[in-house]
Design a protein around this motif. Structure first.
Motif, short mmCIF file in Angstrom:
data_model
loop_
_atom_site.label_atom_id
_atom_site.label_comp_id
_atom_site.label_asym_id
_atom_site.label_seq_id
_atom_site.Cartn_x
_atom_site.Cartn_y
_atom_site.Cartn_z
N SER A 17 0.84 -1.19 0.00
CA SER A 17 0.00 0.00 0.00
C SER A 17 0.88 1.24 0.00
O SER A 17 2.08 1.15 0.20
CB SER A 17 -0.90 0.00 1.24
OG SER A 17 -0.17 0.36 2.38
N VAL A 79 -6.30 -4.32 1.71
CA VAL A 79 -5.25 -3.30 1.71
C VAL A 79 -5.81 -1.96 1.27
O VAL A 79 -5.62 -0.94 1.93
CB VAL A 79 -4.08 -3.73 0.79
CG1 VAL A 79 -3.17 -2.56 0.45
CG2 VAL A 79 -3.28 -4.84 1.43
N TRP A 80 -6.53 -1.97 0.16
CA TRP A 80 -7.00 -0.71 -0.40
C TRP A 80 -8.19 -0.14 0.36
O TRP A 80 -8.30 1.08 0.51
CB TRP A 80 -7.29 -0.87 -1.89
CG TRP A 80 -6.00 -1.13 -2.61
CD1 TRP A 80 -5.53 -2.34 -3.05
CD2 TRP A 80 -4.96 -0.19 -2.85
NE1 TRP A 80 -4.28 -2.19 -3.59
CE2 TRP A 80 -3.90 -0.88 -3.48
CE3 TRP A 80 -4.82 1.18 -2.62
CZ2 TRP A 80 -2.73 -0.25 -3.88
CZ3 TRP A 80 -3.65 1.81 -3.01
CH2 TRP A 80 -2.63 1.10 -3.63
N CYS A 83 -6.69 1.54 3.43
CA CYS A 83 -6.13 2.86 3.08
C CYS A 83 -7.23 3.88 2.87
O CYS A 83 -7.13 5.02 3.33
CB CYS A 83 -5.29 2.75 1.81
SG CYS A 83 -3.76 1.87 2.04
N ILE A 122 -7.76 5.37 -4.83
CA ILE A 122 -7.68 4.28 -3.87
C ILE A 122 -9.00 3.50 -3.84
O ILE A 122 -9.00 2.27 -3.83
CB ILE A 122 -7.30 4.81 -2.47
CG1 ILE A 122 -5.82 5.24 -2.49
CG2 ILE A 122 -7.55 3.77 -1.39
CD1 ILE A 122 -5.35 5.92 -1.23
#
Length: 189
Positions: A17, A79-80, A83, A122
């Motif tokens: 990330s 992960v995204w 974020c 993102i």
């Protein structure tokens, strides 16, 4: 949270990330939990979600090969989404005096336009990986009984005019035209 397992580790999150190596993971994990609850659980269904978390908590070495593939797809989306959930709060903090913005020497904060552009990029990546996860589960629903029984059934879905992204199109997965459905699904999202 002693008995709670996350789908991603600190190392995996930081290596995959835009989060820097110096980001305090204690400030990130609440957003990982939110991303799991809001996005991942919704994508895979509560029954499968609970079983995977229970399996990771009780005996992570007993994860099957099929579950390992699924967990890899979940990690990519996680992960995204993590974020996306964390980004606005990494530079704004709630303190006793109210909301404050942290800044250091020679650092410049993003403008609202730049932040919005970054959030969109993102979110697009998170949505892409979530769609891949859903496609994998739909194509391999026979491997995960909780997905079939505890979540939406691919053949039972129909258009819902009350949803913003819905259309009046309906594809019956129980027909012999499944290849045609896969072709249309690729272009209609």
């Amino acid at each position: 949270m002693a008995n709670y397992a996350f789908f991603i580790s600190e190392t995996y999150l930081k290596n995959n990330s835009p989060l820097g190596a110096n980001v305090d993971i204690k400030e990130i994990y609440p957003f990982a939990k939110t991303a799991e609850d809001i996005n991942i659980q919704e994508a895979i269904g509560t029954a499968l979600y609970d079983r995977l978390i229970e399996g990771l908590t009780a005996s992570p070495n007993d994860i099957t090969a099929n579950e390992t593939i699924l967990l890899k797809k979940i990690r990519s989306a996680m992960v995204w989404w993590t974020c996306y959930e964390a980004m606005p709060f990494l530079w704004v903090k709630l303190r006793n005096i109210g909301l404050v913005k942290q800044s250091g020497d020679n650092l410049e904060t993003l403008s609202d336009t730049e932040l919005e552009k970054l959030e969109n990029r993102i979110k697009n990546k998170a949505t892409f990986y979530t769609n891949r996860l859903k496609d994998y589960l739909c194509e391999n629903s026979n491997l995960f009984s909780e997905y079939k029984d505890g979540c939406w059934n691919c053949g039972d879905m129909s258009a819902d005019g009350t949803k913003k992204n819905s259309t009046d199109l309906f594809f019956d997965r129980n027909t012999n035209d499944y290849d045609e459905l896969k072709f249309y699904k690729k272009y209609i999202r």
